[in-house]
Design a protein around this motif. Structure first.
Motif, PDB file in Angstrom:
ATOM      1  N   ARG A  27       0.829  -1.216   0.000  1.00 44.80           N
ATOM      2  CA  ARG A  27       0.000   0.000   0.000  1.00 44.80           C
ATOM      3  C   ARG A  27       0.859   1.259   0.000  1.00 44.80           C
ATOM      4  O   ARG A  27       1.967   1.258   0.543  1.00 44.80           O
ATOM      5  CB  ARG A  27      -0.907   0.023   1.235  1.00 44.80           C
ATOM      6  CG  ARG A  27      -1.951  -1.068   1.289  1.00 44.80           C
ATOM      7  CD  ARG A  27      -2.508  -1.222   2.704  1.00 44.80           C
ATOM      8  NE  ARG A  27      -1.485  -1.662   3.624  1.00 44.80           N
ATOM      9  CZ  ARG A  27      -1.635  -1.637   4.960  1.00 44.80           C
ATOM     10  NH1 ARG A  27      -2.739  -1.170   5.500  1.00 44.80           N
ATOM     11  NH2 ARG A  27      -0.650  -2.066   5.740  1.00 44.80           N
ATOM     12  N   GLY A  77      -3.449   0.209  -3.470  1.00 43.27           N
ATOM     13  CA  GLY A  77      -3.013  -1.056  -2.906  1.00 43.27           C
ATOM     14  C   GLY A  77      -2.893  -2.136  -3.961  1.00 43.27           C
ATOM     15  O   GLY A  77      -3.546  -2.081  -5.013  1.00 43.27           O
ATOM     16  N   THR A  81      -5.257   6.520  -1.746  1.00 42.48           N
ATOM     17  CA  THR A  81      -4.622   5.273  -1.330  1.00 42.48           C
ATOM     18  C   THR A  81      -4.615   4.325  -2.521  1.00 42.48           C
ATOM     19  O   THR A  81      -5.610   4.214  -3.240  1.00 42.48           O
ATOM     20  CB  THR A  81      -5.410   4.615  -0.187  1.00 42.48           C
ATOM     21  OG1 THR A  81      -5.092   5.268   1.036  1.00 42.48           O
ATOM     22  CG2 THR A  81      -5.054   3.152  -0.029  1.00 42.48           C
TER      23      THR A  81
END
Length: 268
Positions: free
Chosen positions: A141, A156, A154
């Motif tokens: 991440r 990931g 974000t």
């Protein structure tokens, strides 16, 4: 990228050695010695030719691309074999990826250590990975921000030990992923896709950098629609999530199937 096919020399029979020079005038010929010299020359030429062919075959094998299934399995180890900056580049650029075709640039501001799946994924993701047989190996991440530092994204990567059919079973069933770098209550828009080049899922979640809480996160595609309303759509957070996911996913694809280096030309 080039579409030119490299030229490879064609190996034929080795050239025969030159005949031995005639003996001086008055010297008696010895047929046995002449025959031995000829055989020795032919043997040496044959050994050299065989060595050349062997080297050429080895070079061709070293540059031959892996079969698709082998390359797919090998890509499952990229989470620990690839440099972190190749998986999550420090800076991402997106030309015409914002609302109205505006350009975007994102800078990486946080990087998490690779994590066990229970620690990094929500229960619904863990259950889905188990139910489809995909499983989970490791989660990577990072968090990016835009040039104005008004948004956070974000991103990931969920690596699995699964084969392609098991991964395909995840398509269309993934829910809003968890966030890293901000609280889940701040999630604005999200996207998640199963990569065809590697046994991995790439996901992104966007948020406002000021930390404001939001209602349930919405799919990035919905926030990108022309008639979309609300702060998330107007701020382009759907575009942010989609563009970052595309760039990270495309980078993973290149790592999973790097370009083949042409084999050196063989010499005679």
């Amino acid at each position: 990228m080039t579409t030119t096919t490299p030229r490879t020399a064609v190996l034929g029979e080795p050239d025969p050695p030159p005949p031995p020079p005639p003996p001086p005038v008055g010297t008696k010929r010895h047929p046995g010695r002449v025959l031995a010299a000829v055989l020795s020359g032919l043997l040496g030429a044959g050994l050299l030719g065989g060595a050349g062919i062997g080297t050429w075959v080895e070079q061709r094998a070293a540059h031959r691309p892996l079969p698709a299934d082998a390359a797919y399995r090998k890509a499952g180890a990229l989470w620990h074999s690839a440099p972190v900056d190749s998986l999550f580049p420090p800076v991402l650029a997106g030309q015409a990826t914002g609302p109205g075709g505006s350009d975007r640039v994102w800078t990486r501001i946080a990087l998490a250590p690779d994590a066990d799946c229970p620690a990094a994924l929500a229960a619904d993701w863990q259950g889905l990975l188990a139910a489809t047989g995909a499983g989970c190996t490791r989660v990577l991440r990072a968090t990016y921000t835009d040039a104005t530092r008004s948004s956070l994204i974000t991103v990931g990567m969920v690596f699995t030990p699964a084969d392609a059919p098991a991964m395909a079973a995840l398509t269309g069933r993934l829910t809003a992923p968890p966030a890293y770098g901000f609280a889940d209550a701040q999630r604005a828009a999200w996207t998640a896709s199963v990569r065809a080049e590697a046994p991995a899922v790439v996901y992104t979640v966007s948020a406002f950098a000021d930390g404001r809480p939001l209602d349930a996160p919405q799919p990035a595609e919905d926030a990108m629609k022309k008639d979309a309303r609300g702060a998330v759509a107007q701020a382009g957070l759907g575009h942010e999530a989609k563009a970052v996911a595309d760039r990270i996913g495309n980078g993973l694809a290149l790592l999973a199937a790097p370009p083949v280096t042409p084999a050196p030309e063989a010499t005679r």
